[in-house]
Scaffold this active site. Structure first.
Site, short mmCIF file in Angstrom:
data_model
loop_
_atom_site.label_atom_id
_atom_site.label_comp_id
_atom_site.label_asym_id
_atom_site.label_seq_id
_atom_site.Cartn_x
_atom_site.Cartn_y
_atom_site.Cartn_z
CD GLU A 146 -24.51 113.13 78.38
OE1 GLU A 146 -24.06 113.96 79.17
OE2 GLU A 146 -24.59 111.91 78.65
CD GLU A 162 -28.44 109.96 83.08
OE1 GLU A 162 -27.31 109.58 82.70
OE2 GLU A 162 -28.71 111.18 83.25
NE ARG A 202 -9.69 118.35 83.21
CZ ARG A 202 -10.33 118.53 84.35
NH1 ARG A 202 -10.75 117.47 85.04
NH2 ARG A 202 -10.57 119.73 84.81
CD1 TRP A 226 -15.30 120.81 75.19
CD2 TRP A 226 -15.72 122.72 76.26
NE1 TRP A 226 -16.65 121.02 75.13
CE2 TRP A 226 -16.95 122.19 75.78
CE3 TRP A 226 -15.75 123.92 76.96
CZ2 TRP A 226 -18.17 122.82 75.99
CZ3 TRP A 226 -16.97 124.55 77.17
CH2 TRP A 226 -18.16 124.00 76.69
CG ASN A 271 -9.77 124.16 82.81
OD1 ASN A 271 -10.66 124.57 82.07
ND2 ASN A 271 -9.93 123.13 83.61
N GLY A 272 -10.52 127.50 82.50
CA GLY A 272 -11.43 128.38 83.20
C GLY A 272 -11.87 129.53 82.30
CG HIS A 300 -51.92 117.20 79.18
ND1 HIS A 300 -53.17 117.74 79.34
CD2 HIS A 300 -51.86 116.13 80.04
CE1 HIS A 300 -53.82 117.08 80.27
NE2 HIS A 300 -53.06 116.08 80.70
CB CYS A 333 -8.70 122.94 79.05
SG CYS A 333 -9.82 124.10 78.23
CE LYS A 339 -16.67 111.79 83.64
NZ LYS A 339 -17.88 111.01 83.36
CE LYS A 382 -25.84 109.10 80.54
NZ LYS A 382 -24.99 110.16 81.12
#
Length: 607
Positions: free
Chosen positions: A487, A480, A27, A74, A100-101, A503, A2, A602, A484
């Site tokens: 996301e 990656e 954030r 968040w 935050n946490g 397979h 946050c 982020k 991306k």
């Protein structure tokens, strides 16, 4: 994950809080709120949604004040709504808290406080902090916060104000970043540097379980027992424009376009007379010959960089490398000793899972080498050696330029270790260094031809599933590229090793399925051509990413994106950018919020 901002000074606080929160909205953006001291009482305004919703609400309020705290959230505990938004008030309204946490023992504290007559309105873990500070308050807010954090288990960055004191507020942290900004007749707190750049460049970086008492003309910092702590001032030398969009529609596009520059900044100063010189680390030949294995530990995009790093370090330095997800690392009781080097990768240097993995490895005797972008971050401070990626501030949630610079540092490490061990000949060493120096110019050419990628994206942005396949380094690259896309576009995507198609995976390919195929490795090129033919035979549409010299790719793929001819070993640093661009254009065409994708933030500072 946050954003926190706090201010005390002689200016109106609300515009400063809102401006700071705008810089931190990457954030967290589920909800937002502010608490200000009116001179007689605390006033809280908060609401669900983006910061713009809070701004509209504040425009209807009369809020003249010179001290307050703000938050953009968040969600972790409790769904995003007005009640669960921060700041949270204590039962009497005398204490306001932003946090935050995650407080791991909040249920136990909640039950205790209920027994003391405290009533709870929200589903959050944060509300217990407000009530607990009030429970401990005996006239001194700093002491009440000290007593409170002694009882908290988990992570926190806190801003706390009290209705009885219009001149000071309290900040505290543990395992979640928080800085104190030093101004003239004004002082600040924030959870990240961009929030303060407009106002000050001098900051204190709070350490775990430190408490700051912040007034208009003074900042006092204490440990958890109330003893004074002397801190060095950290001066931020970023250009303010580096944290702004500078005319680009999105931060993500700006940051991709910065990749050539930041790679020059990261690589250039570390190469002298055709030699890699890493002055910031003290790892010599004797140490390298004594280690049994290297562990690379990271999360998400940084972990994908680690997968490339594994290939390169093993190939050049001939040291076994194991790559671990930080979130799983410490829970499997890893077999680590003083014979191991652990390379930690984190853009923010505050990723909580990665920080805890670092501490676990250090406890077992391993040496820690960290690759981070943020100077003075927790991971950097707790490592034995640090190499900074000079990527500058990265605001978009989906990492782009930071990933490229992480890759470049891993190549520098591999070359340095290989040279010290005499694991490669001088010709290979110098040739690879030269190829690494060519990467920024190659990226310039890729970015200059991005219209082709935009055109192809416009034909496929409505896909339901997109697959990425690659071999060797291209498989690590595919992971990656797939992440991306997921996301920021919310399209289901998976990455597979090309040789694994038979397979099981090939059962997922049907008519019209888009398959993205990086094919930059010369020794595996023919095998990738065969893999492309396999998916094409099942009706797939293929976008290949390859070097200009590989003209046969055009014969088998529906669309070929070319990168300049470059040493296949360093090609992943260049070839990832077309995949970043593809994800970006698909997301834009779908109308997604590219810089702030849903459910993501982020800096991941919660487990």
């Amino acid at each position: 994950m946050c954003g926190i901002v706090g201010y005390v000074g002689n200016k109106k606080v609300v515009p400063i809080l809102i401006n700071g929160l705008k810089k931190l909205e990457y954030r967290g953006y589920d909800s937002a709120g502010v608490a200000i001291h009116t001179g007689e009482s605390l006033k809280v305004v908060k609401c669900k949604g983006r910061l713009s919703a809070l701004e509209k609400k504040l425009n209807k309020e009369s809020m003249d004040s010179v001290m307050g705290i703000g938050h953009t959230r968040w969600a972790t505990h409790g769904e995003p709504n007005d009640i669960n938004s921060h700041p949270h008030l204590s039962v009497s309204g005398s204490i306001a808290v932003v946090h935050n946490g995650i407080i791991e023992n909040y249920m136990k504290i909640r039950e205790f406080l209920k027994g003391q007559g405290y009533k709870f309105l929200s589903d959050t873990d944060t509300e217990v902090i407000a009530h607990l500070v009030e429970y401990h308050f005996r006239g001194n807010l700093a002491e009440a916060v000290m007593e409170t954090i002694k009882e908290l288990e988990g992570s926190y960055a806190l801003g706390v104000i009290n209705n009885k004191n219009p001149e000071a507020f309290i900040a505290a942290r543990k395992d979640s970043p928080l800085i104190v900004g030093i101004g003239k007749e004004e002082n600040f707190i924030a959870s990240d540097i961009p929030a303060l750049l407009e106002y000050t460049r001098d900051i204190y970086i709070l350490e775990d379980q430190e408490i700051a008492e912040i007034k208009i003309d003074s900042i006092k910092i204490y440990d958890i027992y109330g003893d004074s702590v002397e801190k060095d001032i950290f001066h931020v030398d970023w250009d303010v424009a580096a944290a702004e969009k500078s005319g680009y529609e999105h931060f993500m596009m700006k940051e991709m376009c910065e990749e050539p520059k930041v790679l020059k900044d990261t690589i250039g100063p570390r190469i002298f007379d055709s030699n890699v010189v890493l002055d910031s680390i003290k790892i010599d030949k004797e140490y390298l010959e004594g280690i049994e294995k290297i562990f690379i530990v990271a999360c998400g995009t940084a972990c994908h960089a680690g997968m490339v790093g594994k290939y390169v370090i093993e190939k050049l330095a001939r040291i076994p490398v194991e790559v671990d997800l930080a979130s799983e690392f410490r829970y499997r009781d890893p077999m680590i000793s003083d014979k191991n080097l652990v390379i930690i990768i984190s853009q923010s240097g505050e990723t909580i899972d990665t920080l805890f993995a670092l501490r676990e490895a250090k406890k077992k005797g391993a040496r820690i080498l960290s690759i981070v972008n943020v100077v003075g971050s927790s991971i950097a401070r707790e490592s034995d050696d640090v190499i900074y990626t000079w990527a500058g501030p990265e605001i978009a949630v989906a990492s782009t330029k930071a990933y490229n610079t992480q890759l470049s540092v891993l190549y520098l490490i591999a070359l340095d270790f290989a040279n010290k061990k005499a694991a490669i000949g001088k010709n290979v060493y110098e040739k690879t260094i030269k190829s690494l120096q060519e990467v920024p110019d190659a990226l310039d050419k890729v970015l200059a031809s991005r219209d082709d990628i935009q055109k192809f994206s416009s034909q496929h942005y409505n896909a339901n599933s997109i697959f990425f396949i690659g071999r060797g380094l291209d498989y690590a690259l595919s992971m990656e590229g797939s992440l991306k896309l997921k996301e920021i576009s919310y399209i289901h995507s998976e990455a597979y090793a090309g040789g694994e198609l038979k397979h099981g995976t090939i059962a997922l390919i049907e008519k019209g399925t888009l398959v993205v195929c990086p094919m930059t490795q010369d020794m595996l090129h023919e095998k990738m051509v065969s893999n492309i033919k396999e998916v094409k035979a099942r009706g797939a549409v293929v976008m290949a990413i390859t070097q200009e010299k590989n003209t046969d790719a055009e014969k088998v793929a529906d669309m070929t994106i070319t990168i300049p001819n470059i040493d296949p070993l360093v090609a992943p640093i260049v070839a990832v950018t077309p995949m970043q661009l593809f994800a970006y254009y698909v997301a834009v065409l779908k109308g997604c919020d590219v810089d702030k994708p849903r459910n993501l933030a982020k800096s991941v500072t919660v487990e």
